[in-house]
Design an enzyme around this catalytic site. Structure first.
Site, PDB file in Angstrom:
ATOM      1  N   LYS A 140       8.989 -11.153  -3.884  1.00 20.62           N
ATOM      2  CA  LYS A 140       7.582 -10.827  -4.153  1.00 20.62           C
ATOM      3  C   LYS A 140       7.380  -9.316  -4.102  1.00 20.62           C
ATOM      4  CE  LYS A 140       2.911 -11.276  -2.137  1.00 20.62           C
ATOM      5  NZ  LYS A 140       2.054 -11.952  -1.126  1.00 20.62           N
TER       6      LYS A 140
ATOM      7  N   ASP B 212      -1.690  -5.096  -1.798  1.00 20.12           N
ATOM      8  CA  ASP B 212      -2.497  -6.322  -1.877  1.00 20.12           C
ATOM      9  C   ASP B 212      -3.863  -6.095  -1.235  1.00 20.12           C
ATOM     10  OD1 ASP B 212      -3.515  -8.859  -2.017  1.00 20.12           O
ATOM     11  OD2 ASP B 212      -2.120  -9.753  -0.560  1.00 20.12           O
TER      12      ASP B 212
ATOM     13  N   LYS C  62      -9.813  -8.476   0.873  1.00 19.29           N
ATOM     14  CA  LYS C  62      -9.480  -8.530   2.299  1.00 19.29           C
ATOM     15  C   LYS C  62     -10.450  -7.655   3.089  1.00 19.29           C
ATOM     16  CE  LYS C  62      -4.435  -9.176   1.834  1.00 19.29           C
ATOM     17  NZ  LYS C  62      -4.310 -10.483   2.486  1.00 19.29           N
TER      18      LYS C  62
ATOM     19  N   ASP D 234       3.495  -5.530   1.091  1.00 23.48           N
ATOM     20  CA  ASP D 234       3.545  -6.791   0.343  1.00 23.48           C
ATOM     21  C   ASP D 234       4.613  -6.819  -0.756  1.00 23.48           C
ATOM     22  OD1 ASP D 234       2.462  -9.306   0.594  1.00 23.48           O
ATOM     23  OD2 ASP D 234       0.903  -8.992  -0.920  1.00 23.48           O
TER      24      ASP D 234
ATOM     25  N   ASP E 165      -6.649 -13.748  -3.373  1.00 19.92           N
ATOM     26  CA  ASP E 165      -5.765 -13.200  -2.345  1.00 19.92           C
ATOM     27  C   ASP E 165      -4.506 -14.057  -2.166  1.00 19.92           C
ATOM     28  OD1 ASP E 165      -4.909 -11.437  -0.439  1.00 19.92           O
ATOM     29  OD2 ASP E 165      -6.243 -12.162   1.148  1.00 19.92           O
TER      30      ASP E 165
ATOM     31  N   GLU F 231      -2.133 -14.424  -4.181  1.00 21.20           N
ATOM     32  CA  GLU F 231      -1.571 -13.906  -5.432  1.00 21.20           C
ATOM     33  C   GLU F 231      -0.047 -13.991  -5.472  1.00 21.20           C
ATOM     34  OE1 GLU F 231      -2.165 -12.087  -2.884  1.00 21.20           O
ATOM     35  OE2 GLU F 231      -0.290 -10.984  -2.742  1.00 21.20           O
TER      36      GLU F 231
ATOM     37  N   ARG G 108       2.083 -16.344  -4.735  1.00 18.68           N
ATOM     38  CA  ARG G 108       2.609 -17.567  -5.366  1.00 18.68           C
ATOM     39  C   ARG G 108       2.421 -17.534  -6.882  1.00 18.68           C
ATOM     40  NH1 ARG G 108      -1.254 -20.944  -1.463  1.00 18.68           N
ATOM     41  NH2 ARG G 108      -0.970 -19.014  -0.301  1.00 18.68           N
TER      42      ARG G 108
END
Ligand code: BES
Ligand code: MN
Ligand code: ZN
Length: 535
Positions: free
Chosen positions: A294, A299, A306, A317, A376, A378, A380
């Protein structure tokens, strides 16, 4: 830091410090057997006064160190913490550092290897900057010498890591040289080899840490691609390909595109192929491992924004992408016998005017549709595309690494990663590699009936599970939709990807978690054979 191997009789003459392993025992701490009175001129105790040790709180527990005060006239080379002032002896001797290694029985197996990593880290932190130091390995070791030396090198080098690219002014130096020292001269060669291997792996771990620690506006998707394009450029075994936004759209990577829409930074899909020079072959086939990471370079949560606190560390991230690429970096340098394909989707997750909205439906590379209820979630979405591409490459197994869910931190904390897998054999290999490397993982289930947690009213699935329930499993259930029947293991490193403090061989910030575990597997011929044998 240079890492070398030597026997206690062949040590260089200009050492600043000598580390002596000390066991914890019923009669107080005692130096390991084979510790002789004179190691490279250091004053080394044959026995320790238990009262003297107790007063200083030193029991020989793993992780403890104590600077040994030799005869009053001797001079220590280093002004170490706890050491006395300069003496009158005009021959400076190396300072002796007592290094706790626990019970003698503990120096066996994976646990013993981890004890050595931590002992080396404690030693290096005690010796400090600018010095040249040797750490003696105890005779009581029931660990292969090369593995022991690699552990000392990893622990020592990684404990010395600092990220200071953006610091101005005088910076403290590093330890210049670490000599992994064996008692028996015959073992010095194995120590040197293991030490070199450990140091090389640590180098890749430190690259991953650097990438995570770099400010997010520097480490953009494009910048990330450039780092590896440059790094692998001259390696004939490695080819690098990067897709830009246009290509990503043409290839129908709907998840990656959807996440990138709110950002002014264009997305990238990085693909790195490694073809071994000296492959392991099973029935004429070379085992093929696909690694997916990933790569959200920042993020913000997107429109499902967030909180300020929740966003603070979100440059982390992309730790999964860094881990898989740096694992390949190490594996290639160590001559991995497997074919390896690395795929990393790279993008920011931002709330711009064109951002994907809760309620939008995205179509992933394999044609499956995902309703985005929370922007959020994101990771996956981008992994759905990358895993689809991995399957198309026809590998024998896929391992993905991702800072995927806050829920894994709740379940397992910051020291243990979540493992989810559709294949018991592969999961077993990952658990074993985690144990060998000290990068601990714990398997969580993928119960078929939990698939309903991600049922969507309008699409094939939704990108959230049920509030407060099995968030790590729900995320992995979605990933499972994109790996088909390929043996697959998923590592959720949301908790282990960064450390809140500098402790043991970790530094505050990015940890590089996953690099050592994956490099271990990727350099294992037995693992490669296991991939093909399953047929
Ligand atoms: N990158 C985060 C997960 C994360 C959390 C990593 C904490 C490191 C530390 C991920 O993209 C995320 O935001 N996940 C959400 C999913 C939820 C909205 C279903 C989460 O875990 O809260
Ligand atoms: Mn997120
Ligand atoms: Zn994320």
């Amino acid at each position: 830091m240079k890492v070398e191997g030597a026997s206690a009789y062949g040590l260089p003459g200009d050492l600043d410090a000598v580390g002596v392993p000390v066991f914890q025992g019923a009669d107080g701490p005692q130096p390991a057997a084979g510790v002789t009175a004179d190691i490279a001129g250091a004053d080394v105790p044959a026995v320790l006064d238990p009262v003297w040790c107790r007063r200083r709180g030193f029991t020989g527990k793993p992780g403890q160190t104590l600077v040994f005060h030799p005869v009053a006239s001797a001079t220590s080379r280093l002004p170490l913490r706890g050491a006395g002032g300069p003496g009158t002896d005009d021959r400076p001797r190396p300072t002796t550092v007592l290094v706790g290694v626990g019970e003698p029985d503990g120096l066996a197996g994976d646990r013993g290897v981890e004890t050595l990593r931590r002992a080396a880290a404690a030693f290096v932190r005690t010796v400090g900057e600018g010095a040249s130091a040797a750490l003696l390995l105890p005779r009581e070791l029931r660990i292969d010498m090369a593995a022991a030396a690699a552990a000392v090198a990893e622990g020592g080098v990684l404990a010395d890591y600092r990220f200071e690219t953006h610091k101005t002014g005088d910076r403290p130096g590093r330890l210049t040289r670490l000599v992994v020292t064996t008692e028996a001269p015959a073992e010095a060669v194995a120590a040197a080899g293991g030490g070199a291997r450990g140091a090389r792996i640590a180098e890749s771990v430190m690259l991953a840490r650097d990438l995570v620690n770099e400010p997010p506006s520097q480490m953009t998707p494009q910048r990330f691609v450039e780092v590896f394009a440059r790094r692998f450029r001259d390696d004939p075994a490695i080819s690098v390909e990067a897709w830009d936004g246009e290509r990503i759209a043409a290839e129908r990577l709907g998840g990656l595109l959807g996440v990138s829409r709110g950002s002014s930074q264009p997305p990238r899909l990085l693909r790195v192929e490694y073809t071994p020079i000296a492959p392991v072959e099973v029935d004429g086939r070379i085992p093929h491992l696909a690694l997916v990471g990933k790569g959200i370079t920042f993020d913000s949560g997107g429109l499902s924004l967030k909180t300020a606190a929740g966003m603070e560390a979100m440059k982390t991230d992309m730790a999964g992408a860094a881990a898989v690429l740096c694992a390949l970096d190490a594996a290639a340098a160590l001559g991995s016998p497997l074919r390896i394909t690395v795929l990393t989707p790279l993008t920011e997750n931002m709330p711009g005017g064109r951002a994907t909205k809760p309620g939008d439906v995205l179509t992933a590379r394999n044609g499956k549709t995902i309703e985005v209820l929370n922007t959020d979630a994101e990771g996956r979405l981008v992994l759905a595309d990358a895993l689809s591409l991995a399957v198309e490459a026809g590998p024998d197994a896929i391992i993905d690494v991702a800072t995927l869910t806050g829920a894994v931190v709740v379940a397992l904390g910051n020291e243990i990663a979540g493992l989810l897998s559709n294949d018991d054999d592969l999961a077993g290999w990952v658990v074993a590699a985690g144990s060998r490397t000290g990068e601990r993982v714990w398997r969580l289930p993928l119960p078929e009936d939990y698939r309903s947690h991600i049922d969507s009213d309008v699409a094939d699935m939704r990108n959230t599970g049920r509030a407060g329930q099995a968030g790590t499993i729900a995320a992995a259930m979605l990933l499972a939709e994109f790996v088909g029947t390929v043996p697959w293991a998923h590592l959720d490193i949301a908790g282990t990807g960064r450390s809140a403090e500098s402790t043991r061989y970790l530094a505050k910030g990015g940890t590089g978690f996953g690099v050592r575990l994956l490099a271990d597997l990727a350099t294992s011929e037995a693992f490669g054979r296991s991939l093909v044998r399953r047929g």
